[in-house]
Design a protein around this motif. Structure first.
Motif, short mmCIF file in Angstrom:
data_model
loop_
_atom_site.label_atom_id
_atom_site.label_comp_id
_atom_site.label_asym_id
_atom_site.label_seq_id
_atom_site.Cartn_x
_atom_site.Cartn_y
_atom_site.Cartn_z
N THR A 232 -6.24 -0.12 -11.74
CA THR A 232 -5.90 0.96 -12.45
C THR A 232 -4.61 0.77 -13.14
OG1 THR A 232 -5.83 3.35 -11.95
CG2 THR A 232 -5.03 2.29 -10.04
N LEU A 233 -4.18 1.61 -13.52
CA LEU A 233 -2.96 1.53 -13.72
C LEU A 233 -1.82 1.85 -12.86
CD1 LEU A 233 -3.37 4.44 -16.87
CD2 LEU A 233 -2.79 1.98 -17.37
N ASP A 234 -0.31 1.35 -12.98
CA ASP A 234 0.25 1.12 -12.09
C ASP A 234 1.43 2.68 -11.92
OD1 ASP A 234 1.64 0.73 -9.64
OD2 ASP A 234 2.76 -1.22 -11.03
N LEU B 235 -0.74 -2.57 -14.87
CA LEU B 235 -1.71 -2.31 -14.27
C LEU B 235 -1.62 -2.69 -12.40
CD1 LEU B 235 -3.99 -4.06 -16.12
CD2 LEU B 235 -4.41 -1.62 -16.18
N LYS B 236 -2.28 -1.83 -11.75
CA LYS B 236 -2.26 -2.76 -10.22
C LYS B 236 -3.39 -2.59 -9.32
CE LYS B 236 0.36 -1.72 -6.01
NZ LYS B 236 1.23 -1.49 -5.66
N VAL B 237 -4.06 -3.23 -8.52
CA VAL B 237 -5.01 -3.36 -7.64
C VAL B 237 -4.25 -2.20 -6.36
CG1 VAL B 237 -7.07 -4.47 -5.74
CG2 VAL B 237 -6.08 -4.92 -8.75
N ILE B 238 -5.09 -1.35 -6.42
CA ILE B 238 -5.07 -0.14 -5.19
C ILE B 238 -6.75 0.20 -4.82
CG2 ILE B 238 -4.12 2.10 -4.55
CD1 ILE B 238 -2.74 2.56 -7.01
N ALA B 239 -5.91 -0.20 -3.31
CA ALA B 239 -7.33 -0.21 -2.38
C ALA B 239 -8.48 -0.58 -2.69
CB ALA B 239 -7.73 0.80 -1.75
N GLY B 240 -8.26 -1.94 -3.45
CA GLY B 240 -9.72 -2.72 -3.96
C GLY B 240 -9.63 -2.31 -5.35
N ASN C 275 0.98 -1.46 0.33
CA ASN C 275 0.40 0.03 0.41
C ASN C 275 0.89 1.22 0.09
OD1 ASN C 275 -2.96 -1.16 0.63
ND2 ASN C 275 -1.46 -2.33 2.03
N MET C 276 2.21 1.10 -0.76
CA MET C 276 3.14 2.15 -0.88
C MET C 276 1.83 3.57 -1.06
SD MET C 276 7.28 1.38 -1.30
CE MET C 276 6.81 0.79 -3.22
N GLU C 277 1.46 3.49 -2.08
CA GLU C 277 0.55 4.30 -2.97
C GLU C 277 -0.42 5.29 -2.06
OE1 GLU C 277 1.46 1.85 -5.34
OE2 GLU C 277 0.74 1.47 -4.14
N VAL C 278 -0.89 4.37 -1.43
CA VAL C 278 -2.16 4.80 -0.42
C VAL C 278 -1.47 5.84 1.07
CG1 VAL C 278 -4.20 4.13 1.34
CG2 VAL C 278 -3.59 3.46 -0.58
N LEU C 279 0.36 4.93 1.28
CA LEU C 279 0.57 5.67 2.32
C LEU C 279 1.12 7.31 1.89
CD1 LEU C 279 2.50 2.93 3.59
CD2 LEU C 279 1.26 4.48 5.49
N PHE C 280 1.46 7.20 0.54
CA PHE C 280 2.39 8.69 0.15
C PHE C 280 1.15 9.53 -0.06
CE2 PHE C 280 6.70 6.49 -0.72
CZ PHE C 280 7.25 6.95 -0.61
N VAL C 281 0.25 9.21 -0.47
CA VAL C 281 -0.69 9.70 -0.83
C VAL C 281 -1.27 10.42 0.18
CG1 VAL C 281 -4.00 10.16 -1.38
CG2 VAL C 281 -1.89 9.40 -2.79
N ILE C 282 -1.78 9.70 1.77
CA ILE C 282 -1.76 9.81 2.90
C ILE C 282 -0.94 11.08 3.48
CG2 ILE C 282 -3.13 9.19 5.35
CD1 ILE C 282 -4.08 6.63 4.40
N GLY C 283 0.53 10.35 3.92
CA GLY C 283 1.40 10.77 4.27
C GLY C 283 2.16 12.61 3.53
N LEU C 284 1.95 13.10 2.50
CA LEU C 284 2.49 13.67 2.04
C LEU C 284 1.57 15.38 2.92
CD1 LEU C 284 4.13 12.65 -1.66
CD2 LEU C 284 4.87 14.02 0.42
N PRO C 285 0.95 14.50 2.46
CA PRO C 285 -0.43 16.76 2.93
C PRO C 285 -0.13 16.87 4.59
CG PRO C 285 -1.49 14.76 2.07
CD PRO C 285 -0.34 13.97 1.96
#
Length: 494
Positions: free
Chosen positions: A133-135, A125-130, A65-75
């Motif tokens: 989508t594009l990776d 492609l990759k499944v992100i949080a269910g 879940n690296m993508e989600v962590l960066f999305v939540i963490g950067l703000p």
């Protein structure tokens, strides 16, 4: 502009801090489920195997879940106000983007050369949080998070008419983000498949550049540290697709078991690991520097200096935290810092030339768990070579730094006639180089002014025990109602 880059670099640490522990867990589970190490305990169906597989699943949480962590963490590091709200907005808008991409690919994917139903690893492609989508990896996550932070900082405090009050704040930012994500999703679907192909070509070039590429990467990663720009060097390599899809960290932990079981040289299994060896200077460079400090110190100061540098060396070698040494160089003699960067690049490149590779970007604790323990059975020879080279470089560091300190009479810790012995921090370095400037005037925030007035009327901040609210009402718990302005003898009405 430089300050903005530095702030962004600092914000990157918010999600990155989770990777070290998770990497250690994944490395240990690989060891404890390897039959070559623990024998029959690792057979499928045993309680031992089952327990460690459960632990392994938890260890993969961060990497999956690296993508989600960066999305939540950067703000959390970049938003100017209401940081928690900004993180929630970023997650909602990022998932809106992914859902738009999913639907566009389902309806028009073939027009863009993408098969949304493909399960191949090379599908892009990759499944992100269910959501499939594009990776876009952490690059896409960082870009979307950056857009959300901009929207949040600009529009979160916008005052709408009272009858539209329910759409203020986070709701307003989310609405703007919703409509903005639609064209951005279309743009990504059009451009990203081409970009992915270009990345593959760049990865090939970087790996084939061999020793020169490793030297350049390590030198820049170290040399740009004082500017706060080193994050832009290592992040695309460790967590992005600069040299291998998904980044060196993720690729290594995914293949630990496979690499551990193979008898092929690690350099053939993971040539990309040369771009994850900046930790070598923490283990072998810092001790050599510390010895140079000690040997050049005034004899009466050496005892105090020893008490100072031993914890610093242990922290650098074990945890990979080198700030006391890095900023001591920058504070006293910046030239020594760039010598350190040059020698760090020489050290990593020499090891790579002798076949050393792996995920070695941090300290000895992390490196041991993810490299030495799982890989030792089949690859111990290369680690012996690594330590021989490392010990030689401790001597090289010592000789070079001792010569330079004495030659140019650098006042490194312990070389001053007074008995004060200390090292310096990032704040010391910043304060030394801070330039005087005119004070900037900030416009008064009418909402902040009004809030301050209300707090005073309520008896001050200390008189407010808790605050709660819905869309239309503010609910306060007051410690002493008698301190509320104009409320004495009117408590019943209150």
């Amino acid at each position: 502009m430089m300050a903005k880059f530095q702030r962004f670099g600092g914000a990157m640490f918010t999600p990155v801090v989770f990777f070290v522990f998770s990497g250690i867990i994944v490395g240990l589970t690989s060891v404890f489920t390897n039959p070559a190490i623990v024998g029959g305990l690792a057979d499928q169906g045993t309680i031992w195997y089952t327990v460690w597989k459960v632990i392994d699943a938890g260890g993969w949480t961060v990497f999956n879940n690296m993508e989600v962590l960066f999305v939540i963490g950067l703000p959390l590091g970049l938003a100017n106000k209401a940081k928690e709200r900004a993180s929630l907005e970023a997650f909602v808008i990022y998932m809106t983007f992914n859902n738009f991409v999913n639907q566009i690919l389902q309806m028009f994917g073939k027009n863009f050369g993408v098969d949304i139903n493909s399960t191949a690893q090379t599908s892009g492609l990759k499944v992100i949080a269910g959501v499939k989508t594009l990776d876009t990896g952490v690059i896409g996550a960082i870009l979307i998070a950056g857009i959300v932070v901009w929207l949040h900082n600009r529009y979160f405090s916008v005052k709408l008419p009272d009858w539209l009050g329910v759409f203020q704040g986070s709701a307003y930012v989310a609405m703007l983000g919703f409509f903005l994500m639609l064209p951005i999703a279309l743009l990504f679907v059009w451009i990203w498949p081409v970009f992915q192909h270009s990345i593959l070509q760049m990865q090939y070039f970087m790996v084939k550049s061999g020793n020169f590429g490793v030297f350049t990467y390590i030198f820049l990663e170290k040399a740009l540290l004082p500017l706060g720009l080193h994050h832009f060097i290592y992040a695309p390599f460790q967590y992005g697709p600069a040299v291998i899809e998904g980044g060196t960290t993720l690729y290594w932990v995914k293949h630990i078991s496979q690499f551990a079981a193979s008898t092929k040289p690690l350099i053939k299994l993971f040539p990309e690991g040369g771009f994850a060896m900046q930790g070598m200077s923490n283990i072998f460079g810092i001790p050599g520097i510390a010895l140079a400090f000690y040997s050049t110190a005034i004899p009466k100061n050496r005892k105090k200096l020893l008490a100072l540098i031993i914890p610093g060396v242990l922290t650098a070698a074990l945890a990979g935290i080198t700030e006391p040494f890095d900023y001591t160089f920058l504070f006293i003699a910046p030239a020594l810092f760039f010598v350190h960067a040059f020698l760090a690049a020489c050290l990593a490149t020499t090891m790579y030339a002798f076949g050393v590779t792996g995920d070695m970007a941090a300290g000895l604790i992390d490196i041991t768990a993810k490299n030495y323990i799982p890989m030792w059975a089949n690859h111990w020879q290369i680690y012996v070579i690594q330590w021989i080279i490392g010990i030689i470089f401790i001597g090289i560091y010592f000789v070079v730094f001792r010569f330079l300190i004495l030659k140019f009479d650098f006042k490194t810790p312990g070389r001053s006639e007074d008995e004060m012995v200390n090292m310096f921090t990032k704040d010391d370095f910043k304060n030394k180089n801070k330039k005087s400037g005119k004070a900037t005037k900030t416009a008064a925030d009418p909402f902040r002014t009004a809030a301050g007035a209300y707090i005073n009327l309520l008896g001050g901040a200390d008189n407010i025990a808790s605050v709660n609210n819905c869309f239309t009402r503010l609910r306060l718990t007051i410690n002493n109602p008698e301190l509320i302005a104009n409320c004495k003898n009117k408590l019943a009405t209150f």
